[in-house]
Structure formats: C-alpha cells, structure tokens
Design a protein around this motif. Structure first.
Motif, mmCIF file in Angstrom:
data_model
loop_
_atom_site.group_PDB
_atom_site.id
_atom_site.type_symbol
_atom_site.label_atom_id
_atom_site.label_comp_id
_atom_site.label_asym_id
_atom_site.label_seq_id
_atom_site.Cartn_x
_atom_site.Cartn_y
_atom_site.Cartn_z
ATOM 1 N N GLN A 4 48.738 32.629 48.781
ATOM 2 C CA GLN A 4 48.210 32.238 47.470
ATOM 3 C C GLN A 4 46.785 32.729 47.282
ATOM 4 N N TYR A 36 46.988 36.417 46.575
ATOM 5 C CA TYR A 36 47.403 36.627 45.182
ATOM 6 C C TYR A 36 46.226 36.450 44.223
ATOM 7 N N GLU A 37 45.452 35.391 44.432
ATOM 8 C CA GLU A 37 44.294 35.135 43.565
ATOM 9 C C GLU A 37 43.257 36.247 43.672
#
Length: 140
Positions: free
Chosen positions: A60, A63-64
């Motif tokens: 995550q 992804y950010e």
C-alpha cells in the motif's frame, strides 16, 4: 558499480524528489533508485526489493508513492494486458517491446510516427505510444 557512482545516482534521485516538491524519505529514495536501475517493475517486485533493504514496507505504501510519483511526472506506468502494470522513471520519450509470453518490457528507441489525419477529424493528439509485441530472447 563504483561507490562514487552510487553516491552520484543517489544525489540525482534526491534532487529529482526536491525538484517536484516531494519530501526526501528513505522509502521514496529506495523506490526511485530501484526504478533508476532501468528495470520495468511491478508493485510486488518493487515492494519485495525495497523491503529487503529497508526491513519493512507495505505494498500500500508503494502504491501511494507511485501515485505521487506519477502525479508529479517522476514515474510512468506501463500497462501489460492480463498482467500487473510496471513502472519506470519518466525521462526521454521512448517506446516499448512487450514479450507476449513472460511479460518482459524493454525500452525501444524508435521514431514516433505522425498521427494519421484521416478518420481523426477534430482530435487533438497529446501522446503517441508504440508497442512492439513478440517474444523476448529468453522466451524464444
């Protein structure tokens, strides 16, 4: 690679982050340095390689980071039908070759064709992407 060139490469990545107004952090540096090596990597590969050096990093978070990098023009995303997208540092415009068997992506320096005028009345082209499909040397 020599120690001096590693430091120079790191300095260049730090400067790229600062140029687009992003804070310099260890995870951001690591992800950009992985992409600076020239590979086209998917999120899982980026996460695994960065985690091996940093100790802890989530998909995550990657992804950010990639989303911020794309928004600021640092990174480009290349979609591979039926496979995870891969990412690369933005830079000199180029095209790609895509292996239809293993999904490997390679940069290709080729002249960009001019957009045809017929059938595109009223269109304003903003980008041209040329993709060569075939089998890479390892899959042949």
């Amino acid at each position: 690679m020599e120690h001096g060139s590693l430091a120079t490469e790191r300095d260049a990545v730090v400067q790229r982050l600062r140029d687009v107004g992003l804070r310099v952090t260890g995870p951001r540096l690591e992800v950009l340095q992985l992409l600076a090596a020239g590979d086209h990597l998917d999120v899982e590969s980026i996460t695994d390689r960065a985690r091996a050096r940093l100790g802890t990093l989530t998909s995550q978070a990657v992804y950010e980071m990639l989303r911020h990098f794309m928004e600021t023009g640092l990174v480009r995303k290349f979609e591979r039908p039926g496979r995870p997208a891969v990412f690369e540092l933005a830079g000199t415009p180029h095209h790609h070759a895509l292996c239809s068997q293993c999904g490997r992506v390679t940069n290709v320096a080729a002249e960009t064709p001019e957009a045809p005028r017929k059938g595109l009345r009223g269109w304003r082209m903003t980008e041209t992407e040329l993709i060569f499909h075939g089998q890479c040397p390892d899959c042949r």
